[in-house]
Design a protein around this motif. Structure first.
Motif, mmCIF file in Angstrom:
data_model
loop_
_atom_site.group_PDB
_atom_site.id
_atom_site.type_symbol
_atom_site.label_atom_id
_atom_site.label_comp_id
_atom_site.label_asym_id
_atom_site.label_seq_id
_atom_site.Cartn_x
_atom_site.Cartn_y
_atom_site.Cartn_z
ATOM 1 N N LEU A 187 -4.252 -6.966 -0.482
ATOM 2 C CA LEU A 187 -3.060 -7.205 -1.293
ATOM 3 C C LEU A 187 -1.943 -6.284 -0.835
ATOM 4 N N ASP A 188 -0.766 -6.869 -0.580
ATOM 5 C CA ASP A 188 0.409 -6.091 -0.210
ATOM 6 C C ASP A 188 1.542 -6.425 -1.173
ATOM 7 N N LEU A 189 1.912 -5.443 -2.000
ATOM 8 C CA LEU A 189 3.007 -5.597 -2.959
ATOM 9 C C LEU A 189 4.161 -4.662 -2.619
ATOM 10 N N SER A 190 4.253 -4.236 -1.378
ATOM 11 C CA SER A 190 5.268 -3.273 -0.972
ATOM 12 C C SER A 190 6.666 -3.780 -1.301
ATOM 13 N N GLY A 191 7.482 -2.886 -1.852
ATOM 14 C CA GLY A 191 8.851 -3.218 -2.191
ATOM 15 C C GLY A 191 9.031 -3.812 -3.576
ATOM 16 N N ILE A 192 7.943 -4.066 -4.283
ATOM 17 C CA ILE A 192 8.022 -4.626 -5.634
ATOM 18 C C ILE A 192 7.994 -3.469 -6.633
ATOM 19 N N HIS A 193 9.027 -3.364 -7.438
ATOM 20 C CA HIS A 193 9.122 -2.241 -8.373
ATOM 21 C C HIS A 193 8.124 -2.421 -9.515
ATOM 22 N N LEU A 194 7.250 -1.441 -9.667
ATOM 23 C CA LEU A 194 6.231 -1.476 -10.714
ATOM 24 C C LEU A 194 6.542 -0.396 -11.744
ATOM 25 N N THR A 195 6.905 -0.813 -12.947
ATOM 26 C CA THR A 195 7.224 0.168 -13.981
ATOM 27 C C THR A 195 5.939 0.715 -14.587
ATOM 28 N N PRO A 196 5.957 1.960 -15.077
ATOM 29 C CA PRO A 196 4.741 2.537 -15.667
ATOM 30 C C PRO A 196 4.262 1.790 -16.904
ATOM 31 N N THR A 197 5.172 1.093 -17.583
ATOM 32 C CA THR A 197 4.814 0.482 -18.867
ATOM 33 C C THR A 197 4.146 -0.884 -18.746
ATOM 34 N N ASN A 198 4.205 -1.511 -17.546
ATOM 35 C CA ASN A 198 3.642 -2.855 -17.481
ATOM 36 C C ASN A 198 2.160 -2.882 -17.099
ATOM 37 N N LYS A 199 1.555 -1.707 -17.000
ATOM 38 C CA LYS A 199 0.121 -1.589 -16.756
ATOM 39 C C LYS A 199 -0.313 -2.273 -15.470
ATOM 40 N N ALA A 200 0.615 -2.359 -14.515
ATOM 41 C CA ALA A 200 0.303 -3.035 -13.259
ATOM 42 C C ALA A 200 -0.833 -2.351 -12.520
ATOM 43 N N MET A 201 -0.812 -1.024 -12.475
ATOM 44 C CA MET A 201 -1.837 -0.300 -11.720
ATOM 45 C C MET A 201 -3.219 -0.491 -12.326
ATOM 46 N N ALA A 202 -3.295 -0.500 -13.661
ATOM 47 C CA ALA A 202 -4.583 -0.720 -14.318
ATOM 48 C C ALA A 202 -5.109 -2.122 -14.020
ATOM 49 N N THR A 203 -4.192 -3.089 -13.928
ATOM 50 C CA THR A 203 -4.584 -4.454 -13.583
ATOM 51 C C THR A 203 -5.145 -4.510 -12.174
ATOM 52 N N LEU A 204 -4.474 -3.853 -11.239
ATOM 53 C CA LEU A 204 -4.945 -3.838 -9.855
ATOM 54 C C LEU A 204 -6.312 -3.168 -9.741
ATOM 55 N N ALA A 205 -6.510 -2.136 -10.518
ATOM 56 C CA ALA A 205 -7.763 -1.383 -10.445
ATOM 57 C C ALA A 205 -8.970 -2.206 -10.877
ATOM 58 N N ARG A 206 -8.728 -3.305 -11.598
ATOM 59 C CA ARG A 206 -9.850 -4.131 -12.078
ATOM 60 C C ARG A 206 -10.195 -5.276 -11.128
ATOM 61 N N LEU A 207 -9.449 -5.442 -10.038
ATOM 62 C CA LEU A 207 -9.757 -6.526 -9.109
ATOM 63 C C LEU A 207 -11.101 -6.246 -8.439
ATOM 64 N N PRO A 208 -12.080 -7.143 -8.564
ATOM 65 C CA PRO A 208 -13.457 -6.823 -8.170
ATOM 66 C C PRO A 208 -13.743 -6.855 -6.675
ATOM 67 N N SER A 209 -12.864 -7.463 -5.865
ATOM 68 C CA SER A 209 -13.170 -7.621 -4.441
ATOM 69 C C SER A 209 -12.214 -6.871 -3.527
ATOM 70 N N LEU A 210 -11.234 -6.176 -4.080
ATOM 71 C CA LEU A 210 -10.165 -5.576 -3.300
ATOM 72 C C LEU A 210 -10.664 -4.412 -2.437
ATOM 73 N N VAL A 211 -10.337 -4.445 -1.137
ATOM 74 C CA VAL A 211 -10.671 -3.337 -0.241
ATOM 75 C C VAL A 211 -9.438 -2.794 0.476
ATOM 76 N N LYS A 212 -8.320 -3.556 0.463
ATOM 77 C CA LYS A 212 -7.098 -3.103 1.119
ATOM 78 C C LYS A 212 -5.922 -3.269 0.163
ATOM 79 N N LEU A 213 -5.173 -2.177 -0.052
ATOM 80 C CA LEU A 213 -4.069 -2.196 -1.013
ATOM 81 C C LEU A 213 -2.872 -1.451 -0.440
ATOM 82 N N ARG A 214 -1.742 -2.161 -0.302
ATOM 83 C CA ARG A 214 -0.494 -1.548 0.161
ATOM 84 C C ARG A 214 0.536 -1.607 -0.963
ATOM 85 N N LEU A 215 1.010 -0.417 -1.364
ATOM 86 C CA LEU A 215 2.011 -0.291 -2.419
ATOM 87 C C LEU A 215 3.145 0.594 -1.936
ATOM 88 N N GLN A 216 3.609 0.356 -0.727
ATOM 89 C CA GLN A 216 4.722 1.114 -0.171
ATOM 90 C C GLN A 216 6.012 0.785 -0.920
#
Length: 320
Positions: A187-216
């Protein structure tokens, strides 16, 4: 013998019929071609009846249906401004992605990266391609809200929405839809603004198959990471993690120690300072580490080799 020859001739006709392009798909690609401005004439091969032979088009060798459409336009470096990218001279341009694409119902791979869709929205109909395993819309000048219909692509294994070199915040999303992509490995979401309040990071952390993550360049700060990866199975699975060009500051996140499969870590161009801690050496599988563009003054204990660990296994270290 004559009957055998007739059988082979009939068989070859049937094979040709199956493998040749389906009329509806050929007509859809013709409409798609017409929707583009193509100054470099990239789609010059899109003529004739057999669209399976057209450049960027791959058909299934059994059904004849199109399962790969690769229209990527690779970006090139701007020598005068090395931090930016210029569009390739063969970039396709369109005011929007034409819905004629919907006719390609059997797509497994779709790559539109690097083209110019002139700040139009990612169309909701992309969520209708239920067979997609690979989707690349990076650097394609899409803008606005990421449609939650992308959550319907439950077979997706690779999703690239990188927009980090586009000007301004192009994308907004609460990322709730992404929790449905249970087969997502990269998953590459680089350049997408993620606010602390939308719980985006917690959502990503629950993805069961993810091995590559780019959040530049996602605007990530300490508040994003405080509870994001705690008690997450992602910690033991993730192999590639890019958190570069954010606003992370001291201390370095200790959850990295629990990333037992981590091989690539990029924390460059953040706001870390002070010393580089020796506990980084405890990430046993790490082969590449970039801390460049921060304000570190020294390595703890002045022992740089202890950060690297076994130099025979280490592939790269950047502290510039």
């Amino acid at each position: 013998m004559r009957n055998y020859g007739l059988f082979l001739f009939t068989l070859l006709q049937l094979i040709t019929l199956v493998l040749s392009c389906h009329n509806a798909e050929r007509e859809a690609l013709t409409l798609l071609k017409m929707s583009f401005s193509d100054p470099a004439n990239r789609l010059s091969s899109w003529t004739g009846k057999d669209c399976c032979r057209w450049k960027g088009v791959v058909c299934n060798n059994v059904t004849g249906y199109i399962d790969h459409l690769d229209l990527r336009a690779n970006s090139v470096w701007n020598i005068d401004n090395p931090l930016s990218l210029m569009a390739a001279p063969y970039q396709l341009e369109a005011k929007m992605l034409d819905p004629c694409l919907l006719e390609l119902r059997h797509l497994n791979n779709l790559d539109l990266s690097g083209n110019d869709f002139q700040r139009s929205r990612i169309p909701e109909f992309i969520g209708s391609f239920k067979h997609l395993r690979y989707l690349n819309l990076s650097m394609a000048s899409f803008w606005g809200v990421i449609p939650p219909q992308l959550g319907n692509l439950t077979r997706l294994e690779i999703l690239d929405l990188d927009s980090s070199n586009l000007y301004g915040p192009p994308f907004h999303s609460d990322l709730v839809w992404i929790s449905q992509l249970v087969n997502l490995r990269s998953l590459d979401l680089s350049g997408i603004h993620l606010t602390p309040t939308n719980k985006a990071m917690a959502t990503l952390a629950r993805l069961p198959s993810l091995v590559k993550l780019r959040l530049q360049d996602c605007g990530l700060g300490k508040a994003h990471l405080t509870h994001a990866f705690h008690n997450s199975t992602l910690l033991s699975r993730i192999q590639f993690l890019d958190l570069s060009m954010n606003v992370l500051d001291n201390p370095l996140p200790r959850f990295l120690l629990n990333m037992t499969s981590l091989k690539y870590l990029d924390l460059s161009f953040n706001m870390f300072d002070g010393y580089i801690p020796l506990w980084l050496n405890n990430i046993r599988g790490l082969k590449f580490l970039s801390l460049k563009g921060n304000s570190f003054s020294h390595v703890e204990g002045m022992a740089i080799m202890r950060v690297i660990g076994n130099p025979c296994k280490f592939k790269g270290l950047d502290l510039s």
